[in-house]
Design an enzyme around this catalytic site. Structure first.
Site, mmCIF file in Angstrom:
data_model
loop_
_atom_site.group_PDB
_atom_site.id
_atom_site.type_symbol
_atom_site.label_atom_id
_atom_site.label_comp_id
_atom_site.label_asym_id
_atom_site.label_seq_id
_atom_site.Cartn_x
_atom_site.Cartn_y
_atom_site.Cartn_z
ATOM 1 N N ILE A 1 1.028 -1.093 0.109
ATOM 2 C CA ILE A 1 0.123 -0.009 0.200
ATOM 3 C C ILE A 1 0.834 1.098 -0.044
ATOM 4 C CG2 ILE A 1 -1.899 1.223 1.074
ATOM 5 C CD1 ILE A 1 -2.676 -1.427 2.311
ATOM 6 N N ASN B 1 -0.159 4.124 -5.382
ATOM 7 C CA ASN B 1 -0.871 2.880 -5.887
ATOM 8 C C ASN B 1 -0.850 1.965 -4.856
ATOM 9 O OD1 ASN B 1 -1.565 3.430 -8.636
ATOM 10 N ND2 ASN B 1 0.675 3.638 -8.930
ATOM 11 N N GLY C 1 10.220 3.271 7.171
ATOM 12 C CA GLY C 1 9.073 2.837 6.180
ATOM 13 C C GLY C 1 9.126 1.486 5.966
ATOM 14 N N ASP D 1 7.921 0.050 3.620
ATOM 15 C CA ASP D 1 8.263 -0.507 2.200
ATOM 16 C C ASP D 1 9.761 -0.464 2.117
ATOM 17 O OD1 ASP D 1 8.380 2.574 2.689
ATOM 18 O OD2 ASP D 1 7.715 3.066 0.885
ATOM 19 N N THR E 1 8.599 22.855 -26.585
ATOM 20 C CA THR E 1 8.350 23.051 -24.959
ATOM 21 C C THR E 1 8.216 21.454 -24.609
ATOM 22 O OG1 THR E 1 7.189 24.873 -25.235
ATOM 23 C CG2 THR E 1 6.736 23.806 -23.409
#
EC number: 2.7.1.33
Length: 256
Positions: free
Chosen positions: A7, A11, A107, A109, A184
């Site tokens: 999580i 995403n 963290g 993750d 650009t």
């Protein structure tokens, strides 16, 4: 079968781990207002798309950096699969030592990425995750997580570029054919790509310099890691499934 749920801020990615193989991965947008029932429907439908039934799931492990969403997703797993999932966090066994100022602040993750990199590729290793934020984390040859860098992700930086200017359009983040932009759009793409890649390379070199020239491997992961993997000699491996490999290892160390 083990279901691994990552999580993230942008995403939610689900991985179905059938033995040593990843049988399928699915991605949905992280939304704090999704209910546990909605997440449960996503999960069961993705299982069916991979040829599985909810009854095929033996266990679930969650890695989350969004506490509110983690609560809803955990509730969906309890309701739809009748499983209380394992959660990557403080106190969980990884086989590594975390020696930073506040280990509990690392963290989930990052911890899972480090486990995946260290046990899949060995140490010393520098793990770079190109997600909503970009992180670099060093793991020693003894499996010690000892230092890292956190900076803006390329998508966030790009969004600020066109979001805070009146005449710059939104552009796709991709490798341009040349740095010599002629309009650009191509000027922006070249600027985003090469300044970010340059920052990645400088960060890797600075780690190596301050670690006394240590010959660590560089393993990258995250959604945009693939964009850069073939454009620098400083990256050894891009592994899009690194976090799932780490979660599988963590699960095996903690399962009863």
């Amino acid at each position: 079968m083990l279901v691994a749920v990552d999580i993230g801020n942008t995403n939610i990615v689900l991985g179905f781990l059938d033995g040593d193989a990843i049988a399928g991965t699915y991605r949905i947008t992280t939304k704090a207002n999704h209910t546990s029932d909605e997440y449960g429907l996503f999960l069961t439908e993705f299982l069916r798309m991979s040829g599985f039934q909810p009854s095929d799931v033996d266990d679930v492990i969650i890695c989350s950096v969004v506490p509110k969403v983690m609560h809803s997703f955990r509730s969906s797993i309890v309701k739809f699969l009748d499983i209380d999932p394992m959660v990557v966090g403080p106190g969980i066994k990884t086989g590594m030592n975390v020696r930073v100022d506040d280990p509990k602040s690392l963290g989930a993750d990052i911890l899972a990425d480090c486990a995946g990199a260290y046990y899949e590729y060995g140490g010393p290793v520098l793990v770079a995750d190109f997600g909503t934020a970009t992180t670099f984390t060093h793991v020693s040859d003894k499996g010690v997580v000892d230092s890292g860098v956190i900076t803006t992700g390329i998508r966030a930086g790009a969004a600020a570029l066109w979001g805070d200017t009146a005449q710059l359009p939104e552009v796709e983040i991709t490798r341009p054919d040349t740095i010599l932009g002629t309009n650009t759009k191509t000027c922006m793409q070249a600027g985003l790509y090469y300044t970010f890649l340059g920052g990645v390379e400088r960060t890797i070199r600075q780690f190596r310099r301050e670690l006394g020239g240590e010959d660590f491997k560089v393993i990258t992961t995250g959604g945009l890691g693939r964009v850069f993997e073939n454009d620098t000699e400083l990256i050894d491996v891009y592994d899009p499934d690194l976090i799932f490999k780490g979660m599988a290892h963590i699960y095996s160390r903690n399962v009863k």
